[in-house]
Structure formats: C-alpha cells, structure tokens
Motif scaffolding. Structure first.
Motif, PDB file in Angstrom:
ATOM      1  N   MET A 171       0.729  -1.053  -0.191  1.00  0.00           N
ATOM      2  CA  MET A 171      -0.153  -0.011  -0.054  1.00  0.00           C
ATOM      3  C   MET A 171       0.884   1.291  -0.036  1.00  0.00           C
ATOM      4  SD  MET A 171      -3.213   1.213   2.477  1.00  0.00           S
ATOM      5  CE  MET A 171      -4.298   2.709   2.102  1.00  0.00           C
ATOM      6  N   ARG A 172       2.032   0.995   0.777  1.00  0.00           N
ATOM      7  CA  ARG A 172       2.787   2.433   0.740  1.00  0.00           C
ATOM      8  C   ARG A 172       3.350   2.890  -0.796  1.00  0.00           C
ATOM      9  NH1 ARG A 172       5.113   0.146   5.497  1.00  0.00           N
ATOM     10  NH2 ARG A 172       6.939  -0.390   4.399  1.00  0.00           N
ATOM     11  N   PHE A 173       3.558   1.415  -1.449  1.00  0.00           N
ATOM     12  CA  PHE A 173       4.120   1.824  -2.785  1.00  0.00           C
ATOM     13  C   PHE A 173       3.010   2.524  -3.505  1.00  0.00           C
ATOM     14  CE2 PHE A 173       7.403  -1.897  -2.700  1.00  0.00           C
ATOM     15  CZ  PHE A 173       8.297  -1.248  -1.828  1.00  0.00           C
ATOM     16  N   GLY A 177       9.915   4.566   4.897  1.00  0.00           N
ATOM     17  CA  GLY A 177      10.743   4.860   3.446  1.00  0.00           C
ATOM     18  C   GLY A 177      10.899   3.528   2.797  1.00  0.00           C
ATOM     19  N   PHE A 178      12.114   3.166   2.337  1.00  0.00           N
ATOM     20  CA  PHE A 178      12.247   2.035   1.421  1.00  0.00           C
ATOM     21  C   PHE A 178      13.378   1.267   2.192  1.00  0.00           C
ATOM     22  CE2 PHE A 178      10.756   5.276  -1.362  1.00  0.00           C
ATOM     23  CZ  PHE A 178       9.764   4.552  -2.130  1.00  0.00           C
ATOM     24  N   CYS A 236      11.055   0.014  -6.971  1.00  0.00           N
ATOM     25  CA  CYS A 236       9.883   0.870  -6.812  1.00  0.00           C
ATOM     26  C   CYS A 236      10.437   2.175  -6.716  1.00  0.00           C
ATOM     27  CB  CYS A 236       9.034   0.698  -5.488  1.00  0.00           C
ATOM     28  SG  CYS A 236       7.450   2.003  -5.419  1.00  0.00           S
ATOM     29  N   LEU A 237      11.606   2.613  -6.162  1.00  0.00           N
ATOM     30  CA  LEU A 237      12.145   3.929  -5.761  1.00  0.00           C
ATOM     31  C   LEU A 237      12.650   4.200  -7.378  1.00  0.00           C
ATOM     32  CD1 LEU A 237      12.949   6.294  -4.331  1.00  0.00           C
ATOM     33  CD2 LEU A 237      14.975   5.186  -3.431  1.00  0.00           C
ATOM     34  N   LYS A 238      13.249   3.675  -8.028  1.00  0.00           N
ATOM     35  CA  LYS A 238      13.571   3.841  -9.530  1.00  0.00           C
ATOM     36  C   LYS A 238      12.555   4.281 -10.369  1.00  0.00           C
ATOM     37  CE  LYS A 238      17.777   0.937  -9.748  1.00  0.00           C
ATOM     38  NZ  LYS A 238      18.442  -0.146 -10.367  1.00  0.00           N
TER      39      LYS A 238
END
Length: 220
Positions: free
Chosen positions: A45-47, A70-71, A83-85
């Motif tokens: 869900m955070r993503f 965070g991640f 996901c961060l990318k």
C-alpha cells in the motif's frame, strides 16, 4: 481543528484506507502522517500511495509516505529499490521538483535499500533537467567529486549552455581538475570550440597527460 474534525469523521471497516488515499491526492501531509502512524499500512500500500503522490505532484504528502519506514527494509528486498527507481523516473518525466526533492532526500537517508546517490544525478543530467540537477549539486558535499564528474560528463554532451550551467558549480567541488580535463579531451575530439573555451576558462589543463587534448584536436 480542521484535521481533528476530519480524523473523527473517518469510518470504521477500513475507512482509513480511503481517507489516506484522499489525503495523498489532496497533498495533505499532516493527515497522511496521522494515518500512516496510526495504521501502519503494509509495504504494498505504501508503494501504491507513493506512486499516487508522484502522479498527483503531491510532494509534501509523498515525503510523509516514504518517511514512514521509507524504502529501508532489507538489502535483499530488491522490489523496494525498483519502486524507488520507478518513482524517480516518474518525477523526472513530469519535471516536478518538489516530488524530486522528497525522493532524493529520503534516498540519501537510507542505510540499506538504496539506489545510490549517483543515480539521481545521472538521471537528471542525462535528461538535461537543470532544476533537478542544480538542486542535487547544491546539496552535494564539497568532496563529492563523483556527483560533479557525472553531471559534467552528461551535460557536456548537451549544448554549450548545458555545459556552462554545470560548470557554475566547479569552485564548490574540491579536486575537480580530473573531471575538467577529461571533459576537455572529449570536447577537443569533437572540435567543440565553444565548449573548449568554457572548460579552459574554468581551469581545464590542455597539457594534462602530456597534452592529450592538443593531440585530440590535431587528430580529429
């Protein structure tokens, strides 16, 4: 008071999830922080929330979403890095500086799952996004010559204006000579006189490596 009244009006049976998505879409960081702490949503869900925040250009809300763990999970959680990318690529495509800042600030704080500080610099420089790159160079340490080197290498491939832009940070970075000299040799090979002038003006040495730049100019 407005946020307190809102919190009291959230229904049960998962109503907080809808409220959280709404808070992200409306870029309400205090509401996001309250719900993230109170309910601790799962990573999936955070993503999804982070992606929604990027799409909505909700930089303040995004900062709250990714600050909540965070991640930073484990080194083996490659999905977090991926996901961060994706989020960085989306922010870059939209040229949204506030979202870009939130992502880069959190990335710099991470101690485990991270894409590395050099990736955002390379992405912004390759895209010739001056606002995003300039913010990163402003926040880089004076000894972070790698950031300057990466930015210079990619911006040199653009226009003379792009090169001039990144060279305005030259004095900030200690030990910048090697990066300047490498760029000078490439510009000499290409016959880019306007870029050569900019580099020489910042202190690039035509006699470096026994005059390699001069030989490049004669050869090409």
């Amino acid at each position: 008071p407005e946020d307190q009244e809102w919190a009291q009006g959230i229904g049960g049976f998962g109503g907080w999830k809808a409220a959280l998505r709404e808070a992200v879409a409306e870029n309400k960081p205090l509401r996001v922080r309250y719900l993230m702490k109170k309910h601790q949503p799962k990573r999936e869900m955070r993503f999804d929330l982070a992606k929604a925040a990027v799409s909505a250009k909700a930089g303040a809300a995004l900062g709250e979403v990714i600050a909540h763990k965070g991640f930073d999970f484990t080194d083996s959680t490659q999905g977090d890095i991926g996901c961060l990318k994706v989020l960085l690529e989306s922010a870059l495509e939209m040229r949204d500086l506030e979202v870009w800042k939130a992502l880069c600030l959190q990335n710099a704080k991470e101690t485990h799952a991270t894409v590395g500080d050099d990736l955002p610099v390379r992405m912004a420089a390759e895209a010739r996004w001056r606002d995003g790159l300039g913010w990163l160079l402003d926040h880089a340490g004076a000894k972070d010559t790698d950031a300057f080197k990466i930015a210079l290498r990619h911006m040199r491939e653009g226009s003379a204006g792009d090169l001039s832009f990144v060279l305005s940070w030259t004095a900030k970075f200690t030990g910048h000579g090697a990066a300047l000299n490498a760029a000078l040799k490439r510009a000499a090979e290409e016959g880019a006189v306007d870029k050569l002038a900019l580099l020489l003006d910042k202190g690039a040495d035509p006699n470096d490596e026994a005059g390699a730049a001069l030989y490049q100019a004669m050869a090409f």
